[in-house]
Design an enzyme around this catalytic site. Structure first.
Site, PDB file in Angstrom:
ATOM      1  N   MET A  29      54.169  73.814  52.012  1.00  0.00           N
ATOM      2  CA  MET A  29      53.726  72.817  51.032  1.00  0.00           C
ATOM      3  C   MET A  29      54.187  71.431  51.473  1.00  0.00           C
ATOM      4  SD  MET A  29      53.617  74.589  47.345  1.00  0.00           S
ATOM      5  CE  MET A  29      55.341  74.468  46.933  1.00  0.00           C
ATOM      6  N   GLY A  30      54.609  71.321  52.721  1.00  0.00           N
ATOM      7  CA  GLY A  30      54.981  70.011  53.252  1.00  0.00           C
ATOM      8  C   GLY A  30      56.378  69.592  52.865  1.00  0.00           C
ATOM      9  N   GLY A  35      64.233  74.117  57.816  1.00  0.00           N
ATOM     10  CA  GLY A  35      63.712  75.475  57.631  1.00  0.00           C
ATOM     11  C   GLY A  35      62.292  75.572  58.163  1.00  0.00           C
ATOM     12  N   HIS A  36      61.430  74.664  57.687  1.00  0.00           N
ATOM     13  CA  HIS A  36      60.029  74.672  58.147  1.00  0.00           C
ATOM     14  C   HIS A  36      59.964  74.479  59.667  1.00  0.00           C
ATOM     15  CE1 HIS A  36      59.572  72.774  53.986  1.00  0.00           C
ATOM     16  NE2 HIS A  36      58.851  73.858  53.871  1.00  0.00           N
ATOM     17  N   GLN A  60      50.165  78.024  42.349  1.00  0.00           N
ATOM     18  CA  GLN A  60      51.469  78.676  42.323  1.00  0.00           C
ATOM     19  C   GLN A  60      52.487  77.943  41.452  1.00  0.00           C
ATOM     20  OE1 GLN A  60      51.871  78.345  46.748  1.00  0.00           O
ATOM     21  NE2 GLN A  60      54.036  78.027  46.285  1.00  0.00           N
ATOM     22  N   GLN A 158      62.728  83.800  55.201  1.00  0.00           N
ATOM     23  CA  GLN A 158      63.342  84.772  54.298  1.00  0.00           C
ATOM     24  C   GLN A 158      64.008  84.094  53.108  1.00  0.00           C
ATOM     25  OE1 GLN A 158      65.649  87.814  56.095  1.00  0.00           O
ATOM     26  NE2 GLN A 158      64.057  88.393  57.504  1.00  0.00           N
ATOM     27  N   ASP A 160      62.393  82.648  50.904  1.00  0.00           N
ATOM     28  CA  ASP A 160      61.512  83.134  49.840  1.00  0.00           C
ATOM     29  C   ASP A 160      61.248  84.604  50.128  1.00  0.00           C
ATOM     30  OD1 ASP A 160      60.638  80.432  48.485  1.00  0.00           O
ATOM     31  OD2 ASP A 160      60.616  80.111  50.642  1.00  0.00           O
ATOM     32  N   GLN A 163      58.495  86.500  48.296  1.00  0.00           N
ATOM     33  CA  GLN A 163      57.192  86.038  48.809  1.00  0.00           C
ATOM     34  C   GLN A 163      56.880  86.713  50.152  1.00  0.00           C
ATOM     35  OE1 GLN A 163      55.910  81.756  48.827  1.00  0.00           O
ATOM     36  NE2 GLN A 163      56.568  81.832  50.944  1.00  0.00           N
ATOM     37  N   SER A 196      62.851  71.865  49.793  1.00  0.00           N
ATOM     38  CA  SER A 196      62.262  70.573  49.421  1.00  0.00           C
ATOM     39  C   SER A 196      62.744  70.144  48.047  1.00  0.00           C
ATOM     40  CB  SER A 196      60.737  70.670  49.425  1.00  0.00           C
ATOM     41  OG  SER A 196      60.293  71.091  50.694  1.00  0.00           O
TER      42      SER A 196
HETATM   43  P1  AMP Z   1      57.416  75.923  51.265  1.00  0.00           P
HETATM   44  O1  AMP Z   1      56.968  74.663  51.876  1.00  0.00           O
HETATM   45  O2  AMP Z   1      58.617  75.768  50.400  1.00  0.00           O
HETATM   46  O3  AMP Z   1      56.293  76.691  50.597  1.00  0.00           O
HETATM   47  O4  AMP Z   1      57.901  76.855  52.461  1.00  0.00           O
HETATM   48  C1  AMP Z   1      57.082  77.124  53.557  1.00  0.00           C
HETATM   49  C2  AMP Z   1      57.729  78.176  54.416  1.00  0.00           C
HETATM   50  O5  AMP Z   1      59.001  77.711  54.869  1.00  0.00           O
HETATM   51  C3  AMP Z   1      57.991  79.489  53.662  1.00  0.00           C
HETATM   52  O6  AMP Z   1      57.735  80.586  54.521  1.00  0.00           O
HETATM   53  C4  AMP Z   1      59.460  79.384  53.329  1.00  0.00           C
HETATM   54  O7  AMP Z   1      60.096  80.624  53.143  1.00  0.00           O
HETATM   55  C5  AMP Z   1      59.988  78.678  54.559  1.00  0.00           C
HETATM   56  N1  AMP Z   1      61.276  78.039  54.259  1.00  0.00           N
HETATM   57  C6  AMP Z   1      61.562  77.203  53.232  1.00  0.00           C
HETATM   58  N2  AMP Z   1      62.883  76.870  53.258  1.00  0.00           N
HETATM   59  C7  AMP Z   1      63.430  77.541  54.294  1.00  0.00           C
HETATM   60  C8  AMP Z   1      64.750  77.637  54.830  1.00  0.00           C
HETATM   61  N3  AMP Z   1      65.780  76.970  54.302  1.00  0.00           N
HETATM   62  N4  AMP Z   1      64.942  78.411  55.925  1.00  0.00           N
HETATM   63  C9  AMP Z   1      63.912  79.102  56.482  1.00  0.00           C
HETATM   64  N5  AMP Z   1      62.646  79.054  56.017  1.00  0.00           N
HETATM   65  C10 AMP Z   1      62.399  78.295  54.935  1.00  0.00           C
END
Ligand code: AMP
Length: 293
Positions: A29-30, A35-36, A60, A158, A160, A163, A196
């Site tokens: 979601m940017g 992590g991303h 969502q 992981q 999420d 998810q 985020s």
């Molecule tokens: P989001 O933008 O929050 O929807 O996350 C996009 C992807 O990044 C999803 O697969 C999340 O699980 C992953 N993600 C978000 N935060 C982390 C993190 N701290 N470490 C690893 N992956 C992450």
């Protein structure tokens, strides 16, 4: 070279060029953080073409959640991805990175869109309890993006974990020919998982937030150092004590594969927690293996 594609039409034309190449996909979601970027890096290493989607998916978010205020930072996200591509020394390689950032919601959900993908048995627990419909929104958008992107590998964090399990099961059930790659949680130096939503926190809330990873670690330590079921009794006592504080949305130990109550034969335990600080909800989890006597 990095391409930015803003419509599904543009994307479809672009994607055809890579029909004989390996394609890795990182749906987001940017508002990209470490992590991303770790997911993207892994995809870049293992595929000819990596596609990072950036789409704040309205389906969502539940009513009253932060859909409107969710940070939209496409310029900064693009700069971070460019820097990652450069720092991985890929500029002169054959590798490609593309950002798919639909310019409007209609690009993903044209008028009349009416399909819902739902996996109730994995969705109706943990985050699903306080966020009804959230995971249906996730699986629906991910399925739609999978159809468009046609990836060979898809990278999910992981962080999420629920998810991740839902998408993994959707891939299995619907026989999608996609390899899901789970990626470890990236954490800040103080152990708080990057999110985020961390930027919504005040200074005090940021300190209070540390109770989340700290408690998960405490429980993990109990399970690591005691044999089952003594470990479970001790962990349950700690959980009961913690849940007297209203900031916890949930704190649970479950079978790490099925998200059911641990049973005889459960090997991996997932410790799942969610806390609410002000209006910000944070989630985290840790996995640990059971020791039987
Ligand atoms: P989001 O933008 O929050 O929807 O996350 C996009 C992807 O990044 C999803 O697969 C999340 O699980 C992953 N993600 C978000 N935060 C982390 C993190 N701290 N470490 C690893 N992956 C992450």
């Amino acid at each position: 070279m990095i391409e930015i594609l803003r419509t599904t039409k543009q994307f479809e034309i672009f994607r055809k060029i890579y029909d004989d190449k390996s394609v890795g996909f990182v749906p987001t979601m940017g508002n990209l953080h470490k992590g991303h970027l770790s997911l993207t890096k892994e995809s870049l290493r293992n595929n000819d073409l990596t596609i990072v989607s950036i789409f704040v998916n309205p389906k969502q978010f539940c009513p009253g959640e932060d859909f409107e205020k969710y940070p939209r930072t496409l310029g900064e996200d693009t700069a971070k991805l460019k820097e990652l591509f450069r720092s991985e020394n890929l500029i002169d390689s054959n590798k490609r990175l593309a950002i798919f950032a639909p310019e409007s919601i209609q690009e993903i959900y044209p008028p009349g869109f009416s399909t819902v993908i739902s996996l109730p048995s994995l969705s109706n627990k943990l985050c699903g309890l306080n966020r009804p419909g959230h995971f249906d929104g996730v699986s629906t958008v991910v399925f739609s993006l999978f159809s468009l992107v046609r990836p060979h590998k898809a990278y999910f964090g992981q962080k999420d974990y629920q998810q991740y399990l839902i998408i993994k099961k959707m891939i299995e059930d619907l026989r999608l020919n996609i390899q899901i790659v789970p990626m470890p949680i990236k954490r800040d130096t103080d152990d708080l998982a990057f999110s985020s939503r961390n930027q919504y926190l005040t200074k005090e809330e940021r300190i209070d937030a540390l109770e989340l990873p700290r408690t998960l670690s405490e429980i993990k330590n109990i399970i690591k150092t005691n044999v089952w079921p003594i470990a479970k009794m001790k962990a349950d006592n700690l959980i009961k004590e913690k849940l007297t504080s209203k900031k916890w949305e949930y704190l649970k130990i479950l079978d790490g594969l099925s998200l059911e109550e641990p049973q005889e034969g459960t090997y991996t335990i997932g410790i799942f927690g969610s806390i609410k600080l002000g209006s910000t909800r944070l989630i985290d989890n840790k996995l640990v293996e059971i020791k039987y006597a």
